[in-house]
Enzyme design. Sequence first.
Site, PDB file in Angstrom:
ATOM      1  CG  ASP A 269      -1.904   1.136   1.248  1.00  0.00           C
ATOM      2  OD1 ASP A 269      -1.643   2.172   0.604  1.00  0.00           O
ATOM      3  OD2 ASP A 269      -2.948   1.010   1.928  1.00  0.00           O
TER       4      ASP A 269
ATOM      5  CE1 TYR B  69      -6.756  10.609   0.179  1.00  0.00           C
ATOM      6  CE2 TYR B  69      -7.873   9.417  -1.568  1.00  0.00           C
ATOM      7  CZ  TYR B  69      -7.472   9.512  -0.242  1.00  0.00           C
ATOM      8  OH  TYR B  69      -7.790   8.511   0.644  1.00  0.00           O
ATOM      9  CE  LYS B  70      -3.346   9.046   1.942  1.00  0.00           C
ATOM     10  NZ  LYS B  70      -4.306   9.697   2.827  1.00  0.00           N
TER      11      LYS B  70
END
Length: 426
Positions: free
Chosen positions: A211, A236-237
């Site tokens: 991940d 989105y980070k």
Amino acid sequence: MSTELTRESLARLDAADPLSAFGERFNLPEGVIYLDGNSLGALPKGAAERAAQVVTEEWGQGLIRSWNTAGWFEMPLKLGDKLGQLLGAKPNETAITDTTTLNLFKALASALRTQKADSPQRRVILTERDNFPTDIYIAEGLADLVNSLSQETGVAYEVKLIDGEASLRAALDETVAVVALSHVNYRTGSMWDMDETTAAIHGSGALVVWDLAHAAGAVPIDLNAADADYAVGCTYKYLNGGPGSPAFIWVNARHHERFWQPLSGWWSHKSPFEMAGSYTPANDIRRFMCGTQPVTSLAMIEVGLDIALEADMDKVRANSLELVDLFIELVETRCAGYGLELVTPREHAARGSHVSFRHEHGYEIIAALIDQGVIGDYREPEVLRFGITPLYLTRTDIWDAVEKLREILHTNAWQREEYAVRNAVT
């Protein structure tokens, strides 16, 4: 870092740093120091215009034709190949699609299916006790689903939790099918050695799913060099794709032909517009997709990806390490005596790009900081978390953020009643 630091000396370093220019590529409110890029990256300039182009031109004028003329249909794979350049991926190994949660389900299902064909006794999913909760939930849900549908008696599929490297190596045996690990821990920022850990997992006969939610765009990654099997993550980070932007899945090419999509939607079909009566999976990364893709969200991702690809990832990593070191030093010297406990590893190779401290009133302190324009976030239990994103954070930003923190602690400003009221999202 020197203990004789001043804001002026840091400003001089910022002025000479070529990475500082990237700050102009993002829209951030005046007076805000944004230390939450590890949860939601800042808005890249051009992203809103790209979304408007999709809505007003491609949808508004092109209508249905834009699936072909504007390249909508190929967008998940086109963007996947762009992102793949940051992951050490080969062409056609990465797709931007669905959510991290769904992609993790697909990857784990693929690993279990592969292992059942090769080593049917392998029925254990290993993951970290301190993993992001959805990773554990999905592993447990998949095991429960497989067991509930199985007519076999005897050994069932199960999830086992490990605590760190020694615990992992002790748990690796002939029953383990797949190991699911977060490259960078969401709470502490601690980071696994991907190469060594993957080799150890493979040495035991298991497969690995990485991940990369808190790693992609923040630390250098080379999935093929590590010989990984699967990887998932969000955009989105640190990739600045926008709130809830589609996630990604990477699959080593050696697994493409062996995976039968458990969520076998029409977009993963070999020929989706033949409208065939039976399912034949695509023979490439497309088989890991499900249904129709969210075009506007996908289009905005490309703006952030292009910025990330323009930056030198080794330089981004170097600045990240420097800024975290600076943050730690300033907190420990200027905020000493206020009960802040560092929970992020000091060792460079053992951490990602966010830094976390524990304090019994962590939530209230973060709420007070946010009210003062320094936006971090909070994670249970009692953890203040700060994302260090070198593309739009400077050394003086770090200095100013710690000064705000020192002021809030010194004046007990965090004790105001409104700061104890919990928001739905922390």
